[in-house]
Write an enzyme that holds these catalytic residues in place. Structure first.
Site, PDB file in Angstrom:
ATOM      1  N   ASP A  13      -0.191   5.035   0.875  1.00  0.00           N
ATOM      2  CA  ASP A  13      -0.446   6.014   1.940  1.00  0.00           C
ATOM      3  C   ASP A  13      -0.394   5.346   3.314  1.00  0.00           C
ATOM      4  OD1 ASP A  13      -1.122   8.398   0.312  1.00  0.00           O
ATOM      5  OD2 ASP A  13      -2.772   7.143  -0.377  1.00  0.00           O
TER       6      ASP A  13
ATOM      7  N   ASP B 189       0.866  -1.173   0.000  1.00  0.00           N
ATOM      8  CA  ASP B 189       0.000   0.000   0.000  1.00  0.00           C
ATOM      9  C   ASP B 189       0.910   1.232   0.000  1.00  0.00           C
ATOM     10  OD1 ASP B 189      -2.308   1.667   0.432  1.00  0.00           O
ATOM     11  OD2 ASP B 189      -1.759   1.738   2.562  1.00  0.00           O
TER      12      ASP B 189
HETATM   13 MG   LIG Z   1      -2.965   3.130   3.594  1.00  0.00          MG
END
Ligand SMILES: [Mg+2]
Length: 245
Positions: free
Chosen positions: A18, A16
């Site tokens: 962010d 992922d």
């Molecule tokens: Mg995230």
């Protein structure tokens, strides 16, 4: 050579963006709070209950923008028309509110810049040195710009982000489809892939896709929730994995 601290069967890592690679989860949370508190304040006056960290973790974090709007509003018993993706940021529609949030996010990023976690950058290098493939899997439509801003576009063999997901018609997290698409692009079975996520919705996606290993990255003290949503291990920084065998 430093080992990446993953089971021997793992051939690829799906990250992922962010909150895992970049410190942008907090910027997203602040932009969501500003947008929802403004909306709720206008709608409900002084009696409104502000958007909380718990609301962010449960209903918004990790999900595509429109899904985040819809899921949070449903938790408050509010339903808005969907509108269309090019709705202006002033429209009281799911897409309009999402676009307002994106405008606030980009303004914050423009003003403050983007930071990557040093431990994550080092870990990315370790994983690639060990011969594992890497992909970035993000709900964000801004993923490419953020990778460019921190100069790590070439650290990933595949990218499935909000733009690619829309092109391919893939449902976002908590559905596993974006992670599965990344595994396919890398030519690896889900069982040979590790998922790295900081969101509860991301953990759900990792479990639903039957990936070989799910690493919960706990930046905000939600280790218990990440475990409950399917993490095989929880770390506060990816550097903790290095040298683990
Ligand atoms: Mg995230």
């Amino acid at each position: 050579m430093t080992t990446p601290g993953l089971p021997q069967s793992i051939r690829a890592c799906l990250f992922d963006l962010d909150g895992v690679i970049t410190r942008t989860a907090v910027v997203h949370a602040a932009a969501w709070r500003e947008m929802f508190d403004d909306f709720l304040g206008h709608r409900e006056g002084d009696a409104f209950r502000p958007f909380s960290d718990d609301d962010y973790d449960r209903y918004v974090d990790g999900r595509p923008r429109a899904d985040g709007v819809r899921t949070f509003l449903a938790s408050r018993g509010i339903e808005l028309p969907e509108g269309s993706p090019d709705d202006g940021p002033g429209e009281e529609t799911v897409n309009g509110l999402g676009n307002r949030k994106n405008e606030l996010l980009l303004a914050r990023i423009h003003k403050d810049g983007v930071d990557a976690y040093p431990g994550s950058l080092r870990y990315l290098g370790t994983v690639r040195d060990a011969g594992l493939k890497t992909a970035v899997v993000s709900s964000s439509a801004n993923c490419r710009d953020i990778l460019a801003a921190v100069r790590i576009e070439n650290m990933f063999d595949a990218r499935i982000d909000g733009v690619v997901a829309r092109e391919r018609g893939l449902p976002g997290k908590p559905a596993p489809d974006t992670f599965l698409a990344a595994a396919r692009d890398l030519g690896e079975a889900p069982a040979a892939c590790a998922v790295f996520e900081d969101a509860q919705a991301g953990m759900d996606a990792g479990r639903a896709g039957r990936f070989g290993y799910v690493v919960g990255v706990d930046r905000v003290g939600q280790a218990e929730a990440l475990r409950a949503h399917g993490a095989d291990t929880v770390v506060e920084d990816l550097a903790e994995l290095e040298g683990r065998s």
